[in-house]
Design an enzyme around this catalytic site. Structure first.
Site, PDB file in Angstrom:
ATOM      1  N   HIS A 229     -41.645  -1.807  68.316  1.00 27.24           N
ATOM      2  CA  HIS A 229     -42.958  -1.354  68.748  1.00 27.24           C
ATOM      3  C   HIS A 229     -42.719  -0.200  69.722  1.00 27.24           C
ATOM      4  O   HIS A 229     -42.251  -0.431  70.834  1.00 27.24           O
ATOM      5  CB  HIS A 229     -43.722  -2.466  69.458  1.00 27.24           C
ATOM      6  N   HIS A 241     -50.091  -9.827  73.117  1.00 23.66           N
ATOM      7  CA  HIS A 241     -51.228 -10.442  72.435  1.00 23.66           C
ATOM      8  C   HIS A 241     -52.244 -10.959  73.458  1.00 23.66           C
ATOM      9  O   HIS A 241     -53.444 -11.002  73.197  1.00 23.66           O
ATOM     10  CB  HIS A 241     -50.772 -11.610  71.560  1.00 23.66           C
ATOM     11  N   ASP A 314     -50.351  -1.177  66.716  1.00 23.10           N
ATOM     12  CA  ASP A 314     -50.294  -2.626  66.612  1.00 23.10           C
ATOM     13  C   ASP A 314     -51.748  -3.097  66.517  1.00 23.10           C
ATOM     14  O   ASP A 314     -52.689  -2.312  66.681  1.00 23.10           O
ATOM     15  CB  ASP A 314     -49.579  -3.218  67.827  1.00 23.10           C
TER      16      ASP A 314
END
Length: 594
Positions: A229, A241, A314
């Site tokens: 990422h 998250h 993402d």
């Protein structure tokens, strides 16, 4: 599956007008001409990659219709495509997209048919997260490989390339053309809650070599790989998250550590790069997440690293990107930063209309959208989607989960299992003297499509190898009563196998009390190898790096002596009582001496 006549009718217009060959940027003139005929609404849709519930593009189960109506305002994937003209769709297990390979192929074909029958219809880029190891969306009977840290323990670029090639062939056969893998993060923080074993390891050059090898494997098989990422998620103690991580690396350290695998991916011709929802003050001190950072994405990734492929965010539903701005601003700011694909916004309607309004109001130019759409269409052309958007049942049968593919996965897994402790040559266990085995330990929810639970998989594999093994699941936080039950059961066993999972105090108590019985105890770290530091009294310890079937079966073969342990730690394990000191360094791993 659509009939050949239907397929030809649906694709004839686009294929004839483009005659795309998929070579470099040779077709830009044709692609630009295609873009010039698109409406603004169609352009906006092409930027989005969206989830949708259901196993079918047109006839999902009622519960999935209800979920789609609630979250997207449509009933089916076909309706979503008609309304929003999305350029991509992402498959998830929890969205019921991935029941079995033939169903997935039908879903993929249904999606392509729905899109290609629209005015100026374009093929859809179907994607998923098939990292292998603990993150998989397509399960058995597809071939499942060890995860990245296990591959790091094997240290073989050939194995990494083989993984990418076989996994890529199987994904392509079921209509998935973009895979959000490999993870290019260098995991230097043992407490990292979100990357961990999803990373190849803690040394930048080793990670870079394996990233480049997997990219070559996937893309050689006709599937777009995605390095993630960017600019690097390997040193955080916060899961993006659920929070907003901050990376405190200096610019100099970033160059030496985090940037190295991404540079290698770019040299390998990586088709797409995924952004991270992290703050990286040394690269951009604005407080914005990297996903929304013009200095990071346009300045560094595009400018300094010279990357001109597709940049995908993402998931826009993650907390790390929603902390500072509203869901209507995030997609607009991402595009302004340099992103091409907007992945899985919480509300497609809010995000889609926000981008449309930003162009209508002059905040974004249509030319800026055209830049991203050109990159996306170049990728679709390179993947052959204009000429061959559909897949066949015959291709699925010939390709997915073949004996040769499954054997390759088993062989790679054997080369990754790492022996960390073997006092008194406790391993391998002898079937004559240690025939009766008790298998206890943590049983985390199985990664998608694996048999599970881990204790059962290990017990079954050991029984097939000539032992008599009984499974007794004890969980990740066993109670005193559960510990007592396991200790009592151990009295009747010749040896005990215990799986540890991100060791907890209760797990530690369980293992220590099993050791105290005097029975031989073999521990297997079924996720992070760092567990071994917490249990110095265990006489034999293996690291399997995941609890998928392929890794557990390999660990069983090592325990039984059917395979020799060959893995070497790709991360250092620090001492539990003094984390500043290394207990087992990178490259450590015992063998059976033969």
């Amino acid at each position: 599956m659509p009939s050949r006549r239907t397929v030809l009718a649906a694709t004839a217009g686009v294929a004839a007008s483009l005659a795309i060959s998929g070579t470099a940027h040779a077709n830009d003139k044709k692609l630009r001409s295609l873009i010039s005929r698109m409406t603004l609404e169609e352009k906006v849709g092409q930027l989005f990659v969206m989830r949708v519930y259901g196993h079918s593009a047109t006839a999902p189960d009622q519960a999935d219709i209800d979920a789609n109506l609630k979250e997207i305002g449509v009933r089916t994937a076909a309706e979503m495509i008609a309304r929003y003209r999305v350029g991509g769709i992402i498959y998830f297990t929890w969205a019921h997209n991935t029941r079995d390979p033939h169903q997935i192929a039908d879903l993929s074909n249904g999606i392509q048919k729905a899109s290609l029958r629209q005015p100026r219809g374009l093929p859809v880029l179907v994607s998923t997260d098939q990292e292998h190891g603990i993150v998989c969306r397509v399960g058995e009977p597809a071939t499942l490989f060890p995860g990245a840290m296990a591959i790091g323990a094997g240290g073989s670029r050939k194995d990494a390339r083989t993984l990418g090639r076989i996994a890529g062939q199987e994904l392509r056969a079921i209509g998935i053309r973009q895979n959000y893998s490999p993870v290019a993060d260098v995991n230097v923080n043992p407490a990292n809650p979100v990357i961990g074993v999803r990373s190849f390891g803690a040394e930048a050059d080793a990670v870079a070599g394996l990233v480049a090898a997997e990219v070559a494997g996937y893309q050689g098989a006709g599937v777009a790989a995605t390095a993630k990422h960017f600019p690097g998620h390997g040193d955080t103690a916060v899961d993006s998250h659920y929070g907003f991580p901050v990376i405190t690396h200096s610019r100099e350290l970033w160059e030496k550590l985090d940037a190295v695998p991404f540079r290698a991916a770019i040299r390998a011709g990586i088709d797409s790069i995924m952004t991270a929802h992290i703050q990286f003050p040394a690269l951009d001190d604005s407080g914005d997440p990297a996903t929304l950072s013009h200095p990071i994405l346009s300045g560094i990734l595009r400018g300094e690293l010279g990357y001109d492929g597709v940049v995908v965010t993402d998931s826009l539903g993650m907390e790390g990107v929603r902390t500072k701005y509203g869901d209507d601003r995030v997609p607009v700011l991402a595009l302004k930063a340099g992103v091409d694909q907007l992945l899985n916004p919480p509300s497609l309607d809010v995000a889609w209309n926000a981008v449309l309004k930003a162009v209508q109001d002059g905040e974004l130019t249509e030319a800026r959208l055209d830049e991203s759409i050109l990159r996306i269409l170049r990728l679709k052309a390179r993947l052959g989607l204009f000429e061959a958007p559909y897949v066949s049942h015959g291709g699925v049968t010939r390709t997915v989960g073949t004996p040769a593919h499954l054997a390759a996965a088993d062989g790679i897994a054997e080369r990754t299992t790492t022996l960390l402790v073997n006092e008194g040559r406790r391993l391998p266990l002898n079937r004559r003297t240690h025939r009766k085995l008790l298998v206890v330990g943590a049983d985390p929810a199985s990664p998608s499509g694996t048999t599970g639970p881990p204790t059962g998989v290990l017990a079954t594999a050991l029984t097939e190898l000539g032992f008599t093994a009984t499974a007794l699941p004890t969980g990740t936080a066993p109670s005193a009563a559960t510990v007592a039950q396991a200790v009592a059961a151990a009295q009747d066993a010749d040896a005990v196998i215990v799986g540890t999972y991100n060791i907890t105090p209760a797990q530690k108590t369980l293992v220590e009390q099993l050791v105290a019985t005097g029975r031989p105890v073999v521990a297997v770290a079924i996720r992070n190898p760092y567990d071994v530091a917490q249990l110095p009294a265990v006489p034999a310890y293996l690291a399997a790096y995941s609890w998928t079937d392929v890794e557990l079966r390999a660990a069983a073969r090592v325990i039984a002596g059917e395979a020799a342990p060959r893995g070497k730690l790709p991360v250092p394990v620090q001492r539990a009582d003094d984390p500043a000191k290394v207990l087992y360094p990178v490259g450590y791993g015992l063998s059976y001496g033969r």
